[in-house]
Design an enzyme around this catalytic site. Structure first.
Site, short mmCIF file in Angstrom:
data_model
loop_
_atom_site.label_atom_id
_atom_site.label_comp_id
_atom_site.label_asym_id
_atom_site.label_seq_id
_atom_site.Cartn_x
_atom_site.Cartn_y
_atom_site.Cartn_z
N TYR A 1 0.83 -1.21 0.00
CA TYR A 1 0.00 0.00 0.00
C TYR A 1 0.86 1.25 0.00
O TYR A 1 0.61 2.20 -0.74
CB TYR A 1 -0.94 -0.01 1.22
N TYR B 1 -3.98 23.63 22.05
CA TYR B 1 -4.21 23.83 23.49
C TYR B 1 -4.40 22.48 24.16
O TYR B 1 -5.06 21.60 23.62
CB TYR B 1 -5.47 24.70 23.66
N PHE C 1 2.91 19.06 33.18
CA PHE C 1 2.46 18.45 34.42
C PHE C 1 0.99 18.05 34.30
O PHE C 1 0.35 18.23 33.27
CB PHE C 1 2.69 19.44 35.58
N CYS D 1 -12.65 22.08 37.76
CA CYS D 1 -13.60 21.51 36.78
C CYS D 1 -13.21 20.16 36.21
O CYS D 1 -14.00 19.22 36.25
CB CYS D 1 -13.79 22.49 35.64
N LYS E 1 -13.40 17.04 38.61
CA LYS E 1 -14.78 16.89 39.10
C LYS E 1 -15.70 16.39 37.98
O LYS E 1 -16.50 15.46 38.18
CB LYS E 1 -15.27 18.25 39.62
N1 LIG Z 1 -0.95 0.66 4.87
C1 LIG Z 1 -0.99 1.89 5.34
O1 LIG Z 1 -2.00 2.60 5.25
C2 LIG Z 1 0.23 2.48 5.98
C3 LIG Z 1 0.26 3.86 6.23
C4 LIG Z 1 1.40 4.39 6.80
C5 LIG Z 1 2.47 3.59 7.13
N2 LIG Z 1 2.40 2.24 6.88
C6 LIG Z 1 3.58 1.44 7.22
O2 LIG Z 1 4.29 1.22 5.99
C7 LIG Z 1 4.90 -0.09 5.99
C8 LIG Z 1 4.39 -0.89 4.78
O3 LIG Z 1 2.99 -1.04 4.93
P1 LIG Z 1 2.13 -1.67 3.75
O4 LIG Z 1 0.71 -1.63 4.23
O5 LIG Z 1 2.48 -1.03 2.45
O6 LIG Z 1 2.69 -3.17 3.75
P2 LIG Z 1 2.34 -4.36 2.72
O7 LIG Z 1 2.40 -5.61 3.49
O8 LIG Z 1 1.11 -4.01 1.95
O9 LIG Z 1 3.54 -4.30 1.68
C9 LIG Z 1 4.85 -4.68 1.97
C10 LIG Z 1 5.47 -5.18 0.67
O10 LIG Z 1 6.85 -5.40 0.92
C11 LIG Z 1 7.24 -6.54 0.16
N3 LIG Z 1 8.51 -7.04 0.70
C12 LIG Z 1 8.74 -7.63 1.90
N4 LIG Z 1 10.05 -7.91 2.04
C13 LIG Z 1 10.67 -7.46 0.92
C14 LIG Z 1 12.02 -7.45 0.48
N5 LIG Z 1 13.02 -7.94 1.22
N6 LIG Z 1 12.29 -6.93 -0.71
C15 LIG Z 1 11.30 -6.43 -1.49
N7 LIG Z 1 10.00 -6.42 -1.12
C16 LIG Z 1 9.69 -6.91 0.07
C17 LIG Z 1 6.06 -7.47 0.31
O11 LIG Z 1 6.04 -8.47 -0.69
C18 LIG Z 1 4.89 -6.50 0.18
O12 LIG Z 1 4.48 -6.35 -1.16
C19 LIG Z 1 4.55 -0.70 7.34
O13 LIG Z 1 5.60 -0.42 8.22
C20 LIG Z 1 3.31 0.06 7.76
O14 LIG Z 1 3.15 0.07 9.16
C21 LIG Z 1 1.32 1.69 6.30
#
Ligand SMILES: NC(=O)c1ccc[n+]([C@@H]2O[C@H](COP(=O)([O-])OP(=O)(O)OC[C@H]3O[C@@H](n4cnc5c(N)ncnc54)[C@H](O)[C@@H]3O)[C@@H](O)[C@H]2O)c1
Length: 436
Positions: free
Chosen positions: A11, A257, A263, A269, A272
């Site tokens: 994603y 705010y 602290f 308020c 309570k």
């Molecule tokens: N999904 C969200 O909305 C979102 C938003 C902000 C942050 N994040 C963070 O971003 C990171 C990724 O999230 P995501 O949802 O895209 O994960 P995901 O699981 O959808 O995608 C991870 C991808 O990495 C690939 N991958 C794993 N190991 C690999 C390697 N060694 N070489 C190449 N590719 C490899 C996997 O095959 C997979 O396609 C996470 O840390 C997540 O917490 C996600």
């Protein structure tokens, strides 16, 4: 325009790849999953995300985006690598870092083989300390090169929301980067120079914690609105109307705010009214775990400050401020009264100065009904310098204007505990911040 590798086409990585290539950068998208690679390289999104298909199709057809399985060779062709692999929960609730570590091993092979400066950017969500204590040693050991000299290291947390990810990329509320070297900071600042938002440049660990704080805050807001909504329904009112009105106040409610660490809260308020709300919920046999935990959290914070003072190993304490906030003599449920009382009950020798209470001292009947613990009156002084001279530890309790100079003028051998945020830096030597 930059040459960019993006590791992990999930994603985060895929949206990043589509948007950055659409901005005109040349991007290599890398993933271990052959099915994902095949779909992306034919311009088709493996995930459902508004506009992503359109962006991918365009970038694949104009060759701004290509797909690969090979990290090391991609590093050689690019200047910046974004690591966007997953960081799921492990069985204990901690972070599973194996995907990050595997990616770093391969990045290190790539770094070993190049002579140009390359910035490795961790975009995955990782806990504070991960980049400096896990990623950095791994990259340095396996590449034989050094951060800040041979290659750059940074974090750039992602704030997108699935479903509106492309829109969020193009309209970010802010872009946060955490860097340890000026070259990486300059390269990332340049990359993001066209985005219509403020670029916030921090150290790496602060940036890592900002990401977690944002998500914890989002989750807390949802839980808060749902608890208020549930109570509203039980009372027979529309929770949506309640929260919509709450959100109309952009001065106190939806604002900075009450969002500054310091602290505990107090006064006539907040404690309570929280007690009454929780009492009402209990009467209705409702559970409001978040709202019922707030007073306990506040009590623990007062106790935490007490243990911080105790750990200094001194006995003479000068407390500046006793009322619950500056500019008032209201002592009802003041957390500073609680702190003073805790200190005296544990044998500390306490003197207190609060300019708003001087009038109380001039009443010679000895007992003022506004003082919850009358013996505290005997600890009050009308002279701030007298309290400071007496104390081994000076506590700035509230943000009364005349306390603002104390931090810079206090003799170095005395400890200062700042509960307010007057001190410009973080804790060091004899200066201690409550949350900094
Ligand atoms: N999904 C969200 O909305 C979102 C938003 C902000 C942050 N994040 C963070 O971003 C990171 C990724 O999230 P995501 O949802 O895209 O994960 P995901 O699981 O959808 O995608 C991870 C991808 O990495 C690939 N991958 C794993 N190991 C690999 C390697 N060694 N070489 C190449 N590719 C490899 C996997 O095959 C997979 O396609 C996470 O840390 C997540 O917490 C996600």
């Amino acid at each position: 325009m930059a040459d960019i590798s993006i590791i992990g086409l999930g994603y985060v990585g895929l949206v990043c790849a589509a948007c950055q290539s659409n901005d005109g950068h040349t991007v290599i998208g890398i993933d271990v999953d052959p099915q994902k690679r095949a779909l992306v390289s034919s311009g088709v999104s493996p995930i459902v995300e508004k506009d992503l298909d359109r962006y991918l199709a365009k970038s694949i057809s104009n060759k701004r985006l290509t797909v690969s399985a090979d990290i090391a060779s991609s590093i050689a062709k690019t200047n910046i690598t974004f690591v966007c692999v997953g960081t799921p929960s492990d069985s204990q609730g901690g972070l599973e870092l194996k995907y990050i570590e595997q990616a770093c091993l391969e990045i290190a092979q790539g770094l070993k083989a190049i002579s140009h400066f390359h910035v490795v950017v961790i975009r995955s969500t990782v806990l504070p300390g991960t980049v400096l204590n896990v990623v950095k040693p791994l990259l340095e050991k396996c590449s034989g090169k050094r951060v800040g000299i041979d290659f750059g290291l940074a974090t750039n947390p992602e704030f997108l929301r699935e479903g509106t990810a492309i829109h969020d990329y193009n309209h970010p509320p802010m872009t946060v980067i955490g860097t340890s070297d000026s070259q990486s900071e300059a390269i990332l600042s340049d990359l993001y120079s066209s985005l219509p938002c403020e670029l916030v440049s921090l150290d790496i660990e602060t940036a890592e914690l900002v990401k977690y704080s944002c998500n914890a805050w989002h989750a807390t807001k949802v839980a808060f609105a749902n608890e208020i909504g549930s109570l509203a329904k039980s009372i027979g009112v529309d929770g949506r109307k309640v929260m919509k009105t709450v959100c109309m106040d952009k001065v106190l409610n939806i604002s900075e705010y009450y969002m500054r660490p310091g602290f505990a809260f107090g006064g006539s308020c907040l404690p309570k009214d929280l007690r009454a709300l929780n009492h009402e919920a209990r009467k209705r046999h409702m559970q409001l775990p978040l709202l019922s935990a707030v007073l306990e959290s506040n009590r623990k914070h007062i106790y935490k400050v007490f243990t911080q003072i105790k750990a200094l190993g001194q006995t003479r304490i000068g407390l500046l401020g006793l009322s619950f906030k500056a500019g008032t003599d209201d002592l009802r449920e003041s957390p500073l009264v609680e702190l003073a009382s805790l200190l005296t009950s544990k044998g500390f020798d306490v003197q207190i100065y609060d300019p708003n209470l001087n009038e109380m001292l001039s009443n010679d009947n000895g007992v003022d009904p506004r003082i919850p613990y009358p013996y505290l009156l005997r600890l009050l002084s009308e002279d701030m310098d007298e309290v400071i001279d007496f104390a081994e530890v000076v506590i700035i309790g509230n943000n009364e204007a005349e306390f603002s100079e104390v931090e810079s003028t206090l003799p170095h051998h005395k400890h200062l505990l700042d509960l307010v945020g007057f001190m410009p830096g973080t804790s060091g030597d004899n200066k201690h911040g409550v949350c900094w």
